[in-house]
Design an enzyme around this catalytic site. Structure first.
Site: not given
Length: 470
Positions: A239-241
């Site tokens: 994911s983005k993180r």
RNA sequence: GUCCCCAUCGUCUAGCCUGGCCUAGGACGCCGGCCUUUCAAGCCGGCAACACGGGUUCAAAUCCCGUUGGGGACGCCA
């Protein structure tokens, strides 16, 4: 043998991410490997979340990566009548029933079940009510088999067996009249003649739900291949993180499409010890028997290494083309101030060995394309000292008569100065480098001068001398 | 919680199906060296893994069972 027909069927709810690209890639490779068709289908039956911008992003992403499709993009939102008709058919044949439970009620019951540690599946309370034309908003549910087993022969994972007792009566038509994924996907896969459903691992549990639907609709069941997930560094879903996940982001960071594609194909697939694959190679060698069945962690360092490899190996001309937008982004004007000898293309061979990304490469290329060049003050402070000024000055003077301006002619001039001033190459090359490029690292010093040409070399030396004097 | 999937260096993986050639190979990264006018690149070398426990077998990373761990799914999202 029938023609292989596969599809990539994203929902247009955001950008194309690397996981999606890999799914598309494996489908595309399989189609190309077997001389089949690759179909692009947009699954936009969720009218609240689908956007045209997302469709465009997906299309652009695939094009950038070099994946072309033979049919489509088909949009499910344009085929709604078809799904409704099939849903009606299922209802008439007793394979589906109306359900008047509201989303809120269902949500509440799910929470209760969760709290009690019970199964979250629909309790089936509308199953035997025999509703024919409910006045209130109603959803149509598929009457899933509750006995026996459903067996899925997966091309990657092998035989997967599910007890039908765990199958939910899934909603196939929303109360707003729109079909849900499980219905539209089955109908389209069947009608579009899809022979192999190649998709992410997160869909394995959908297979035993869809198989009975294929059967109820009297469609042949396609073959399935579920690709392992791509995980982030902490092994949770990417994911983005974990950093960049969108294909566009990699494009903007200066990655070559070939590098990303090569990286992605090796994430879950292998062919012995081979790391670098041309598209041709991938097509010739791709097969499911060497697709990994376990999830893979996305490793940006390896991607970067591959990118550097492709920058090194690429044709100068192509690299120069790819580089141009990044140069412009950094302020380079095509009709610009400096014309390097031989253009951007001439600079490329000298920097390609060092650059990891096009962004980095553009930054390093700037000193050869723009004037005045930005001066790294820290570097100037360290190397452009009064002590070295006389040697620099001497060099600037003597270089004026050098003709032609090449390594062969410059070398004796420079060597003589080293001798006269009792300098080592290293002691003189660095100040020279800073004077000419404004920074402490560059290609070989002779290459730098050849690239700049005599006029610019002298101009920058003089400027550096002024810099020291001030 | 229920169901499904998975398990080789930090990471991607080869080997597993068809046990012996595996004192487990390659790649990225990391560390060291060489090269050297800088930074890279390149070259050479090093560290580093069969999750655990039981079986089966003359022999198990490879086959079987269990445990543990990880992931996924359980939506009127796809």
């Amino acid at each position: 043998m029938t023609e292989v027909r596969v599809r990539f069927a994203p929902s247009p709810t955001g950008h194309l991410h690397v996981g999606g690209l890999r799914t598309a890639l494996f489908n595309w490779l399989f189609a190309r490997r077997h001389g089949g068709k690759f179909i692009l289908r947009i699954e936009d039956t969720d009218r609240d979340r689908s956007t045209d911008a997302a469709i465009e992003a997906i299309v652009n992403g695939l094009r950038w990566a070099g994946l072309d499709w033979d049919e489509g993009p088909h949009r499910q939102s344009e085929r709604l009548e078809l799904y409704r008709e099939k849903a009606r058919e299922l209802f008439e044949r007793g394979r589906a029933y109306w359900c008047v439970c509201t989303p809120e009620e269902l949500e509440t019951r799910r929470k209760e079940a969760q709290a009690k540690g019970e199964s979250l599946k629909y309790d089936g309370r509308c199953r035997e009510r025999g509703l024919t034309a409910p006045a209130e908003p109603a959803a149509l549910r598929f009457r899933s088999p509750q006995e026996g087993q459903t067996v899925v022969e997966d091309l990657i994972k092998g035989t997967i067996t599910f007890d039908n007792a765990v199958l939910d009566d899934l909603i196939i038509l929303r109360s707003n009249g729109y079909p849900t994924y499980n219905l539209s996907v089955v109908i389209d896969d069947a009608l579009m003649g899809i022979t192999h459903v190649i998709r992410g691992d997160d869909h394995v549990n959908n297979a035993p739900r869809q198989v009975p639907l294929f059967e109820a609709l009297e469609y042949p069941v396609p073959k399935f291949a579920h690709l392992p997930m791509i995980l982030g560094s902490d092994k949770s879903r990417l994911s983005k993180r974990h950093g960049a996940t969108s294909v566009l982001a990699y494009q903007e960071m200066g990655y070559l499409p070939q590098a990303l594609v090569n990286y992605l194909v090796r994430l879950g697939w292998s062919h012995g010890d081979q790391e670098i694959f041309s598209i041709r190679d991938m097509i010739d060698k791709f097969a499911f028997d060497h697709v990994q069945s376990s999830a893979a962690v996305f490793n940006p360092e390896k991607l970067q290494w591959l990118n550097a490899e492709y920058i090194k190996q690429g044709e100068s001309r192509r690299i120069a083309e790819l580089l141009l937008p990044f140069l412009e982004q950094q302020g380079y004007d095509r009709d610009g101030l400096v014309h390097p000898r031989g253009g951007i293309e001439a600079v490329v061979p000298h920097l390609r060995e060092r650059a990891k990304t096009l962004v980095e490469m553009a930054d390093w290329t700037m000193p050869y394309l723009t004037e005045p060049v930005a001066m790294d003050e820290a570097a100037a402070g360290k190397f452009l000292t009064p002590a070295i000024a006389p040697s620099l000055n001497k060099f600037a003077e003597r270089v004026k008569t050098v003709e032609p301006f090449t390594k062969e002619t410059l070398d004796p001039v420079l060597q003589t100065i080293l001798e006269e001033d009792h300098l080592k190459m290293g002691k003189f090359a660095q100040p020279l480098r800073v004077a000419l490029t404004g920074r402490t690292f560059s290609p070989g010093i002779y290459e730098v001068m050849e690239l700049l040409g005599k006029d610019l070399t002298i101009k920058r030396l003089e400027r550096a001398l002024n810099h020291i004097g001030s």
